[in-house]
Design an enzyme around this catalytic site. Structure first.
Site, PDB file in Angstrom:
ATOM      1  N   SER A   1       0.833  -1.198   0.000  1.00  0.00           N
ATOM      2  CA  SER A   1       0.000   0.000   0.000  1.00  0.00           C
ATOM      3  C   SER A   1       0.876   1.260   0.000  1.00  0.00           C
ATOM      4  CB  SER A   1      -0.950  -0.047   1.209  1.00  0.00           C
ATOM      5  OG  SER A   1      -1.914   0.965   1.154  1.00  0.00           O
TER       6      SER A   1
ATOM      7  N   HIS B   1      -2.229  -1.264  -4.420  1.00  0.00           N
ATOM      8  CA  HIS B   1      -3.686  -1.279  -4.607  1.00  0.00           C
ATOM      9  C   HIS B   1      -4.203   0.150  -4.536  1.00  0.00           C
ATOM     10  CE1 HIS B   1      -4.512  -1.801   0.041  1.00  0.00           C
ATOM     11  NE2 HIS B   1      -3.866  -0.687  -0.238  1.00  0.00           N
TER      12      HIS B   1
END
EC number: 3.4.21.92
Length: 211
Positions: A106, A131
């Site tokens: 992330s 993501h």
């Protein structure tokens, strides 16, 4: 029940050095900071972000031209906290090299790829995950719409940052970040998140310089 953070801090090793004025003790992280090494470990949140930003600014003040090394092992966290670190990395004058140990997921992956050109590294068994941002909000319908638009704006901005640092097209980044995308170190290198996968430090390199 004891605070787990307090327990952990009590286990941090101390390093004793001999100086002209006698012995001086440092915790291990402060000693490594003297070598211009910053550890970015654990969830990215406001407290951790403030500490990392402060260390970056301190090392710039000490020497605005000498490289800073950032070792990353993070599952990600709060987008705004991560962007505070990212913006500071780009703002300061010293080049910042990044090295992934363990994982960079992330926001951790965004900070990993934000290192200086040709100075982004990963250890061979590290895992990288990218993501799109996620979030939730409760409240009045109008406020929910405003927050939904804000997270879309954040998604667009994060995509643009990945495009800048990976060399991928916007469409390729958008497709990759649509769902959780897990990458090995070699896959991260091929995708442009890191420049090189390293498994051993050259004998002549200092601890602050992985290669």
């Amino acid at each position: 029940m004891r605070d787990p953070v307090e327990t952990y801090m009590n286990l941090v090793p101390m390093v004793v050095e001999q100086t002209n004025r006698g012995e001086r003790a440092y915790d291990i992280f402060s000693r490594l900071l003297k070598e211009r090494i910053i550890f970015l470990t654990g969830p990215v949140e406001d407290g951790m972000s403030t500490l990392v930003v402060a260390q970056l600014l301190f090392l710039e003040a000490e020497n605005p031209k000498k490289e800073i090394s950032m070792y990353i092992n993070s599952p990600g966290g709060v987008v705004t906290s991560g962007l505070a670190i990212y913006d500071t990395m780009q703002f300061i004058r010293p080049p910042v090299s990044t090295l992934c140990t363990g994982q960079a997921a992330s926001m951790g992956s965004l900070l990993l790829c934000a290192g200086a050109k040709d100075m982004r590294f990963s250890l061979p068994n590290a895992r990288i995950m990218v993501h799109q941002p996620s979030g939730g909000f409760q409240g009045q319908a109008t406020d929910i719409m405003l927050h939904a638009q804000e997270i879309l704006n954040l998604k667009k901005r994060l995509n643009e940052i990945y495009v800048k640092h990976t060399g991928q097209t916007y469409k390729a980044i958008e497709d990759a970040l649509e769902r959780d995308k897990f990458l090995t170190a070699d896959m991260a290198r091929d995708f442009g998140l890191v420049d090189k996968v390293i498994d051993k430090r050259p004998e002549e390199a200092s601890p602050a310089k992985p290669v």
